[in-house]
Design an enzyme around this catalytic site. Structure first.
Site, PDB file in Angstrom:
ATOM      1  N   ASP A  13       0.831  -1.198   0.000  1.00  0.00           N
ATOM      2  CA  ASP A  13       0.000   0.000   0.000  1.00  0.00           C
ATOM      3  C   ASP A  13       0.871   1.255   0.000  1.00  0.00           C
ATOM      4  O   ASP A  13       1.872   1.334   0.723  1.00  0.00           O
ATOM      5  CB  ASP A  13      -0.897  -0.017   1.243  1.00  0.00           C
ATOM      6  CG  ASP A  13      -1.886   1.122   1.273  1.00  0.00           C
ATOM      7  OD1 ASP A  13      -2.739   1.187   0.374  1.00  0.00           O
ATOM      8  OD2 ASP A  13      -1.805   1.951   2.198  1.00  0.00           O
ATOM      9  N   GLU A  71      14.346 -15.413  -0.001  1.00  0.00           N
ATOM     10  CA  GLU A  71      14.736 -16.449   0.943  1.00  0.00           C
ATOM     11  C   GLU A  71      13.740 -17.616   0.950  1.00  0.00           C
ATOM     12  O   GLU A  71      14.074 -18.702   1.416  1.00  0.00           O
ATOM     13  CB  GLU A  71      14.794 -15.878   2.369  1.00  0.00           C
ATOM     14  CG  GLU A  71      15.881 -14.848   2.604  1.00  0.00           C
ATOM     15  CD  GLU A  71      15.738 -14.201   3.978  1.00  0.00           C
ATOM     16  OE1 GLU A  71      14.871 -14.673   4.771  1.00  0.00           O
ATOM     17  OE2 GLU A  71      16.476 -13.242   4.261  1.00  0.00           O
TER      18      GLU A  71
END
Length: 545
Positions: free
Chosen positions: A210, A259
């Site tokens: 956002d 990751e």
């Protein structure tokens, strides 16, 4: 321990994904209190699977006082009780994965709620508190500090600063209940990387970021220098939006995403002045996608649409990112209404969008052809900008009215209680139940278009279109595999001479899927010029009025 990720791996799945936005409070009510919730979302996941989307983006469901529809977050690791529990969220993620759907959640990093623990402690500790350094607290201007620190305006209207009883002011680019974080502070950056990992460990497939363009403010917080009222959808060059420093933040976020297995992604809500500036957010070491608001803001005009399509594709090529296409979301007037109120035009626009290369975003209810609700009584509105003078537009509630699922009268199967916003009395023909199985319905058009996009390699993939000659007001382009999409934005039908090819899908109901010889006003179709029975020698399209 990272949650098991059950979605079948797919290389670069996000490059041509169709992603469906769920606004939780308006999607489905599972407990009968009139407010949509996670249990309701979970119960309706089969609808999204049958629709044919690839992923579901959930707008905020975090603990929040709901001053701005949940975009004022008090706790980023907790579920607001109005939506359910953390176990409910885990169940939604798990069942979505079992259905082959990915889940993307909102993250709100520009600001938090004024009930956030950090901000409450900063207020309690007063001027000089180290916690105030995690926000933008300033002394005011004037002899007694009675004027705001600068001339910045809130997106929702009025000053972007609120003064406290202790004399200091704090910055909020949105509502006063939404103080902006200071992203120069290391604790803020560490906290959000931790929040990312919390949700990734629960199995989410990505994040919609956002106000991704708003985190970093210009050094010294300089005046804007003009009195122009701001809009979130504008393209102004501003000292608090689209600062170069945001890209350092997103490089660290990309490292976190990488990751995890399963190609987890991040999507930027970045209102940048140009498509080229937007492309900076999706360089190979930053985020994966950015919303294409330049396309959303383009009217129903062939020349304008062609220009923004070309600009969008061209801007993304140097950074090797897919273009994205969106017609509606929870912050703008629904595209059926915005494009003039014509359902035919809205359907044609949807078919055009789904034929373009890249990733497409659908907003809940657009597959039903829902119009904007423009006659909501003032006393039921909840958009904070509605209550502030000269705000964004104050009318975002009209696209957030709860969905109609079935039955002949409100609440149309939304839930057992009275919906938090009233539904129109004439929506019975627009429900999921009423449209399912009707080949002329908008819902079945979307289902068919998404099936075609999924099964035909020429749609969605790639990064280019081949424009074909067309008269004024008509777009025609070829995609790989011999598919041609043609769109008539004019008020008159266009007749085409006979040519090899077969209409695979038309935006118009009751349209014969035979020779592609006529294109009515405000319509679009996809033609296959190659099949097992023919190879077109010349697929150039010629028109005659």
């Amino acid at each position: 321990m990272t949650a098991q990720h059950n979605v079948t791996p797919a290389t670069d799945w996000w490059r041509d994904a169709v992603i469906y936005q769920v606004y939780p409070r308006s999607f489905a009510d599972g407990n009968g209190d009139g407010m949509g919730d996670l249990a309701g979302i979970r119960s309706r996941l089969p609808h999204l699977r049958s629709l044919g989307v690839d992923a579901v983006w959930l707008s905020p469901f975090y603990a929040s006082p709901q001053a701005d529809g949940g975009y004022d977050v008090a706790d980023y690791r907790a579920i607001d009780p109005m939506f359910g529990t953390l176990s409910d969220a885990e169940a939604v993620i798990r069942e979505a994965h079992d259905l082959g759907l990915r889940i993307i959640v909102d993250i709100v990093p520009n600001h938090c709620s004024d009930r956030h623990e950090w901000f409450r402690r900063a207020l309690a500790e007063g001027p000089g508190s180290v916690l105030r350094e995690r926000f933008h607290f300033r002394k005011g201007r004037g002899q007694n500090g009675e004027a705001p620190p600068n001339d910045w305006e809130s997106i929702f209207g009025g000053p972007a600063w609120t003064r406290l009883a202790d004399g200091e002011w704090y910055l909020h680019l949105f509502a006063p209940e939404q103080p902006d974080f200071n992203w120069e502070h290391p604790a803020v950056q560490d906290e959000f990387r931790s929040i990312l990992r919390f949700w990734l460990d629960l199995g989410v497939d990505g994040f919609r970021v956002d106000v991704a363009h708003g985190l970093v403010k210009a050094a010294g917080l300089p005046d804007m220098g003009h009195g122009e009222q701001l809009t979130l959808l504008g393209n102004q060059v501003l000292p608090f939006f689209d600062q170069d420093g945001v890209h350092d933040i997103y490089r660290t976020w990309r490292a976190v995403l990488d990751e995890y297995p399963g190609e987890r992604i991040a999507v930027a809500e970045a209102w940048a002045p140009t498509a080229a500036r937007t492309a900076l957010y999706v360089r190979p070491d930053e985020l994966h996608q950015a919303f294409n608001f330049h396309y959303l803001n383009t009217g129903w005009d062939a020349d304008s649409l062609r220009a923004v399509i070309d600009e969008s594709l061209e801007a993304m090529r140097p950074v090797d990112a897919p273009a994205t296409w969106v017609l509606s979301n929870h912050d703008v007037v629904r595209h059926r209404t915005r494009l003039g109120g014509s359902l035919d035009r809205a359907r044609a626009a949807a078919l055009l969008m789904l034929a373009l290369p890249g990733s497409a975003y659908l907003y809940q209810g657009e597959e039903l052809g829902l119009p904007e609700v423009t006659d909501l009584p003032d006393d039921v509105r909840q958009d904070p900008s509605f209550f502030r003078a000269n705000g964004q537009d104050g009318l975002r509630d009209g696209c957030r009215v709860p969905l109609p699922w079935g039955e002949a009268a409100p609440p149309y199967g939304f839930g057992d209680g009275t919906p938090w916003l009233p539904q129109p009395a004439d929506w019975a023909p627009l429900t999921v139940q009423a449209q399912t199985g009707d080949p002329d319905s908008t819902l079945e058009l979307y289902r068919t278009a998404l099936d075609l996009r999924r099964t035909h390699p020429g749609l969605g993939a790639g990064d280019a279109v081949e424009w074909l000659d067309a008269p004024a007001g008509v777009l025609a382009f070829r995609r790989p595999g011999g598919l041609i999409c043609t769109v008539n934005t004019t008020e008159a039908a266009v007749t085409l001479p006979a040519r090899p090819g077969r209409v695979l899908l038309s935006s118009l109901p009751s349209s014969p899927l035979a020779a592609a010889s006529r294109l009515p006003s405000s319509s679009s179709h996809v033609v296959n010029t190659e099949s097992d029975r023919m190879v077109a020698a010349d697929t150039t399209i010629w028109w005659e009025e």
